[in-house]
Write a protein that holds these residues in place. Sequence first.
Motif, short mmCIF file in Angstrom:
data_model
loop_
_atom_site.label_atom_id
_atom_site.label_comp_id
_atom_site.label_asym_id
_atom_site.label_seq_id
_atom_site.Cartn_x
_atom_site.Cartn_y
_atom_site.Cartn_z
N LEU A 60 62.26 66.11 19.97
CA LEU A 60 62.55 66.43 21.36
C LEU A 60 64.03 66.66 21.57
O LEU A 60 64.44 67.67 22.17
N ASN A 61 64.85 65.77 21.05
CA ASN A 61 66.29 65.88 21.26
C ASN A 61 66.94 67.00 20.46
O ASN A 61 68.05 67.44 20.78
N SER A 62 66.26 67.48 19.43
CA SER A 62 66.77 68.64 18.69
C SER A 62 66.13 69.93 19.20
O SER A 62 66.26 70.97 18.57
N GLN A 63 65.43 69.83 20.36
CA GLN A 63 64.91 71.00 21.09
C GLN A 63 63.82 71.75 20.34
O GLN A 63 63.66 72.96 20.51
N GLN A 64 63.04 71.03 19.55
CA GLN A 64 61.91 71.66 18.88
C GLN A 64 60.70 71.76 19.80
O GLN A 64 59.77 72.51 19.52
N PHE A 65 60.71 70.98 20.89
CA PHE A 65 59.71 71.12 21.95
C PHE A 65 60.32 70.62 23.25
O PHE A 65 61.44 70.10 23.26
N ASP A 66 59.59 70.81 24.36
CA ASP A 66 60.14 70.54 25.69
C ASP A 66 59.91 69.12 26.17
O ASP A 66 60.71 68.58 26.95
N VAL A 67 58.81 68.54 25.76
CA VAL A 67 58.42 67.22 26.27
C VAL A 67 57.54 66.54 25.23
O VAL A 67 56.83 67.21 24.49
N VAL A 68 57.61 65.22 25.17
CA VAL A 68 56.70 64.46 24.31
C VAL A 68 55.48 64.07 25.14
O VAL A 68 55.59 63.42 26.18
N SER A 69 54.33 64.50 24.66
CA SER A 69 53.06 64.25 25.34
C SER A 69 52.15 63.48 24.40
O SER A 69 51.22 64.01 23.83
N ALA A 70 52.45 62.19 24.22
CA ALA A 70 51.73 61.41 23.20
C ALA A 70 51.39 60.00 23.66
O ALA A 70 51.14 59.13 22.83
N GLY A 71 51.41 59.74 24.97
CA GLY A 71 51.12 58.39 25.44
C GLY A 71 52.09 57.37 24.92
O GLY A 71 51.73 56.21 24.72
N MET A 72 53.33 57.76 24.70
CA MET A 72 54.33 56.91 24.05
C MET A 72 54.69 55.69 24.90
O MET A 72 54.96 55.82 26.09
N TYR A 73 54.68 54.50 24.28
CA TYR A 73 55.11 53.30 24.98
C TYR A 73 56.58 53.44 25.40
O TYR A 73 57.42 53.93 24.65
N ILE A 74 56.86 52.97 26.60
CA ILE A 74 58.21 53.01 27.16
C ILE A 74 58.87 51.68 26.89
O ILE A 74 58.40 50.63 27.33
N ASN A 75 59.98 51.69 26.13
CA ASN A 75 60.71 50.46 25.88
C ASN A 75 62.21 50.75 25.83
O ASN A 75 62.63 51.90 25.84
N LYS A 76 62.98 49.69 25.79
CA LYS A 76 64.43 49.82 25.90
C LYS A 76 65.03 50.68 24.80
O LYS A 76 65.89 51.52 25.05
N GLU A 77 64.57 50.49 23.58
CA GLU A 77 65.11 51.26 22.46
C GLU A 77 64.91 52.76 22.67
O GLU A 77 65.82 53.56 22.45
N ARG A 78 63.72 53.14 23.10
CA ARG A 78 63.44 54.55 23.33
C ARG A 78 64.17 55.07 24.57
O ARG A 78 64.57 56.23 24.61
N CYS A 79 64.34 54.20 25.56
CA CYS A 79 65.03 54.62 26.78
C CYS A 79 66.51 54.89 26.53
O CYS A 79 67.17 55.53 27.34
#
Length: 296
Positions: A107-126
């Motif tokens: 995502l951050n290297s712009q290979q796609f626009d959004v992550v659509s994978a039901g990803m858990y939200i936590n501090k490390e990822r935030c």
Amino acid sequence: MASPPENTFSGLLRRRSLLMGTAVLGATGAFGTAGCAKIPTGDTLARLKSQRTVRLGIAGEAPYGFIDQNGEFTGEAVELAKVIFKRLGVGGVQPVATDFSSLIPGLNSQQFDVVSAGMYINKERCDQVIFADPEYQMLDSFIVLKGNPKGLRSYQDVVRTKAKFATGTGYAEIDYAISAGVPEKEIVILQDPVAGLNAVESGRVDVFAGTALTGRGVVRKSRKAEATEPFAPVVDGEKKIDGGGFAFRPTDTELRDAFNTEIHAMKKSGELFRILRPFGFTESEMTTLTAKELCA
């Protein structure tokens, strides 16, 4: 998975390896891979409207984003994305399949626009991406032999009984087990819940930990195993309830906010549950949690 309850989790989850790095024609366009050309920068929402297509990073895992037994591109996050992006003026969705651990870097290297994978939200990822508010909340569950002979209903029970413990690659349950006192070197890491079910049924492990959703799905047709009642892991003395949502690049606040507006309206109307329900979600897994709360 157009009608998830009619399909087995084993058939769906085993398609994860098939999906990786393979070009397959999906319901709304050709599948890409994580090695595709980078997406141009700029006003992402305006660009998506102009292109009329959004590229979704998925991990090829049921029930979030995967290919079903009919060769259709589907999943709870995928179906939700189709509805919301259409309302935002973006009618086409194109999946980009990659390993789960590569979703945020991709995502951050712009290979796609959004992550659509039901990803858990936590501090490390935030610290790396921004999240929409979660579409669901989730408790944990164990896959155990029928009758739960060791009485395993929490990570503390695993420690107390010295049960042989397994979970999946990159699962949050690894940290929950370690926090409860399970020695990290003794944790068995398996590919997915189907492998976990097989390990429990064969006696190679006593328990496989995962989400309540995957637990009840994967044991549905098992004659030897069952899923325990859902429970909240205890971390640092507090019960932990996870929530999963869409991830966006930190610069794409306008896109994230527009997405949030739509998902809030769908929660209020009940439409969100109607979309998620066919994928095994229950009303108890609908949530009022926010990304801000989970990031903290």
